[in-house]
Scaffold this active site. Structure first.
Site, PDB file in Angstrom:
ATOM      1  N   TYR A 156       0.851  -1.211   0.000  1.00 35.71           N
ATOM      2  CA  TYR A 156       0.000   0.000   0.000  1.00 35.71           C
ATOM      3  C   TYR A 156       0.882   1.255   0.000  1.00 35.71           C
ATOM      4  O   TYR A 156       0.511   2.299  -0.539  1.00 35.71           O
ATOM      5  CB  TYR A 156      -0.951  -0.031   1.209  1.00 35.71           C
ATOM      6  N   LYS A 163      -3.197   8.556   2.734  1.00 30.73           N
ATOM      7  CA  LYS A 163      -4.435   8.403   3.516  1.00 30.73           C
ATOM      8  C   LYS A 163      -4.259   8.989   4.925  1.00 30.73           C
ATOM      9  O   LYS A 163      -5.210   9.521   5.501  1.00 30.73           O
ATOM     10  CB  LYS A 163      -4.858   6.934   3.593  1.00 30.73           C
TER      11      LYS A 163
HETATM   12  P1  NAD Z   1     -12.532   3.563  -8.192  1.00 29.72           P
HETATM   13  O1  NAD Z   1     -11.387   3.246  -9.085  1.00 29.72           O
HETATM   14  O2  NAD Z   1     -13.858   3.127  -8.609  1.00 29.72           O
HETATM   15  O3  NAD Z   1     -12.557   5.099  -7.827  1.00 29.72           O
HETATM   16  C1  NAD Z   1     -11.405   5.896  -7.774  1.00 29.72           C
HETATM   17  C2  NAD Z   1     -11.746   7.184  -8.459  1.00 29.72           C
HETATM   18  O4  NAD Z   1     -10.652   8.114  -8.370  1.00 29.72           O
HETATM   19  C3  NAD Z   1     -12.045   7.010  -9.950  1.00 29.72           C
HETATM   20  O5  NAD Z   1     -13.335   7.487 -10.241  1.00 29.72           O
HETATM   21  C4  NAD Z   1     -11.010   7.876 -10.613  1.00 29.72           C
HETATM   22  O6  NAD Z   1     -11.478   8.501 -11.793  1.00 29.72           O
HETATM   23  C5  NAD Z   1     -10.754   8.916  -9.529  1.00 29.72           C
HETATM   24  N1  NAD Z   1      -9.528   9.666  -9.773  1.00 29.72           N
HETATM   25  C6  NAD Z   1      -8.260   9.214  -9.910  1.00 29.72           C
HETATM   26  N2  NAD Z   1      -7.440  10.231 -10.250  1.00 29.72           N
HETATM   27  C7  NAD Z   1      -8.215  11.351 -10.325  1.00 29.72           C
HETATM   28  C8  NAD Z   1      -7.967  12.710 -10.650  1.00 29.72           C
HETATM   29  N3  NAD Z   1      -6.728  13.156 -10.964  1.00 29.72           N
HETATM   30  N4  NAD Z   1      -9.005  13.582 -10.644  1.00 29.72           N
HETATM   31  C9  NAD Z   1     -10.255  13.173 -10.325  1.00 29.72           C
HETATM   32  N5  NAD Z   1     -10.551  11.903 -10.014  1.00 29.72           N
HETATM   33  C10 NAD Z   1      -9.542  10.997 -10.029  1.00 29.72           C
HETATM   34  O7  NAD Z   1     -12.126   2.868  -6.788  1.00 29.72           O
HETATM   35  P2  NAD Z   1     -12.804   2.949  -5.343  1.00 29.72           P
HETATM   36  O8  NAD Z   1     -12.265   1.780  -4.607  1.00 29.72           O
HETATM   37  O9  NAD Z   1     -14.265   3.156  -5.455  1.00 29.72           O
HETATM   38  O10 NAD Z   1     -12.108   4.237  -4.714  1.00 29.72           O
HETATM   39  C11 NAD Z   1     -12.831   5.282  -4.108  1.00 29.72           C
HETATM   40  C12 NAD Z   1     -12.148   5.719  -2.825  1.00 29.72           C
HETATM   41  O11 NAD Z   1     -12.254   4.682  -1.853  1.00 29.72           O
HETATM   42  C13 NAD Z   1     -10.645   6.000  -2.951  1.00 29.72           C
HETATM   43  O12 NAD Z   1     -10.308   7.116  -2.154  1.00 29.72           O
HETATM   44  C14 NAD Z   1     -10.034   4.755  -2.373  1.00 29.72           C
HETATM   45  O13 NAD Z   1      -8.715   4.954  -1.896  1.00 29.72           O
HETATM   46  C15 NAD Z   1     -11.003   4.496  -1.251  1.00 29.72           C
HETATM   47  N6  NAD Z   1     -10.943   3.162  -0.658  1.00 29.72           N
HETATM   48  C16 NAD Z   1     -11.046   2.076  -1.445  1.00 29.72           C
HETATM   49  C17 NAD Z   1     -10.957   0.823  -0.869  1.00 29.72           C
HETATM   50  C18 NAD Z   1     -11.013  -0.406  -1.731  1.00 29.72           C
HETATM   51  O14 NAD Z   1     -10.556  -1.467  -1.275  1.00 29.72           O
HETATM   52  N7  NAD Z   1     -11.557  -0.339  -2.929  1.00 29.72           N
HETATM   53  C19 NAD Z   1     -10.801   0.672   0.516  1.00 29.72           C
HETATM   54  C20 NAD Z   1     -10.740   1.821   1.300  1.00 29.72           C
HETATM   55  C21 NAD Z   1     -10.799   3.070   0.706  1.00 29.72           C
END
Ligand code: NAD
Length: 256
Positions: A156, A163
């Site tokens: 990570y 984060k």
């Molecule tokens: P996802 O890939 O569906 O969403 C990530 C989003 O970030 C995408 O829509 C992407 O377009 C956007 N993004 C990336 N670079 C960007 C930029 N320069 N400008 C604008 N948008 C941008 O994945 P997700 O898992 O739904 O992620 C959403 C959030 O949840 C993130 O912050 C991620 O770190 C967090 N999260 C995810 C998990 C997991 O296991 N999936 C766990 C905990 C937290």
């Protein structure tokens, strides 16, 4: 009548139907909220626009959060169309794939800057524009984090540092926004199979460990996360700000 009837919210971070942001959008819509969506770059428009339109959204705008003029444009449109805003969802993060494997020691200057700027500073930049539109409306904002901010999770790496910065930013923002009646909170979600997650080397192993060791003995779904977002973005959480709420099957409480 829904919990959020008459309210207006904007979602940053939908890439496809697996996105956590999309699950949050659906539950907010179900409770009566009118939604606006942004998408990061032209390539994603064809995915995001049909999803947004399926919820009756009229505002679907490009926004790469590394570009201040695109951020300004989004909030100009929201102001013009709605005159104000009740909810903002920040559900986005980015780090270069090569930073999400191997040793953290090898993090590059550029990799560090990009991860922190896109994944943490973006919240500050968006909150600054959203806040004036939320005054007098009990506005609420939510962002998404992960346990790798607190403990070392293999691969990570720099995203854990980003984060940690994101979670600290939420506390500082909560202190600034509270006197204006605006709340902001973090959801620390367990691992969920999404586009972003697939970029983390060995992600499947993380899912397996949570399933085996968490109190609930299962992984969380996008819907589990969305239900907590609904709580944080509605009046149900009216006295809560600056907090981190874990939606991780209880994994974070476990020691040996
Ligand atoms: P996802 O890939 O569906 O969403 C990530 C989003 O970030 C995408 O829509 C992407 O377009 C956007 N993004 C990336 N670079 C960007 C930029 N320069 N400008 C604008 N948008 C941008 O994945 P997700 O898992 O739904 O992620 C959403 C959030 O949840 C993130 O912050 C991620 O770190 C967090 N999260 C995810 C998990 C997991 O296991 N999936 C766990 C905990 C937290």
């Amino acid at each position: 009548m829904g919990l959020l009837s008459g309210k207006k919210g904007i979602i940053f971070g939908v890439a496809n139907e697996k996105s956590i942001g999309w699950a949050i959008a659906q539950i907010l819509h179900k409770e009566g909220m009118e939604l606006a969506f942004s998408y990061a770059g032209e390539a994603l428009e064809s995915r995001v626009r049909p999803l947004a339109e399926s919820l009756g959204s009229r505002i679907v705008v490009p926004c790469d959060v590394s570009d201040d003029s695109q951020i300004d444009n989004v909030f100009d449109i929201v102001k013009q169309e709605w005159g104000g805003l009740d909810v903002m969802v920040h559900s986005l993060a980015f780090a270069k794939k090569e930073e999400l494997k191997g040793e953290f020691l090898n993090t590059t200057r550029d990799g560090f800057r990009i991860a922190l700027e896109i994944s943490a500073f973006s919240l500050v930049a968006l909150a600054k524009r959203a806040a004036p539109l939320m005054e007098g409306r009990n506005g609420s904002m939510v962002t998404l984090s992960y346990y790798g901010s607190e403990k070392v999770i293999a691969n990570y790496n720099v995203m854990g540092v980003a984060k940690a910065a994101l979670e600290a930013s939420v506390r500082y923002l909560a202190a600034d926004l509270g006197p204006k009646g605006i709340r902001i909170n973090t959801i620390s979600a367990g691992p969920v199979k999404t586009l972003a997650a697939m970029g983390i080397s060995g992600f499947k192993q993380i899912l397996d460990v949570v399933e085996a060791k968490s109190p609930l003995r299962r992984n969380v779904s996008q819907e589990d996360v969305a239900k907590t977002a609904l709580y944080l973005l509605s009046g149900l959480s009216s006295g809560v700000t600056g907090e981190i709420i874990y939606v991780d099957s209880g994994f974070n409480i476990m020691g040996f």
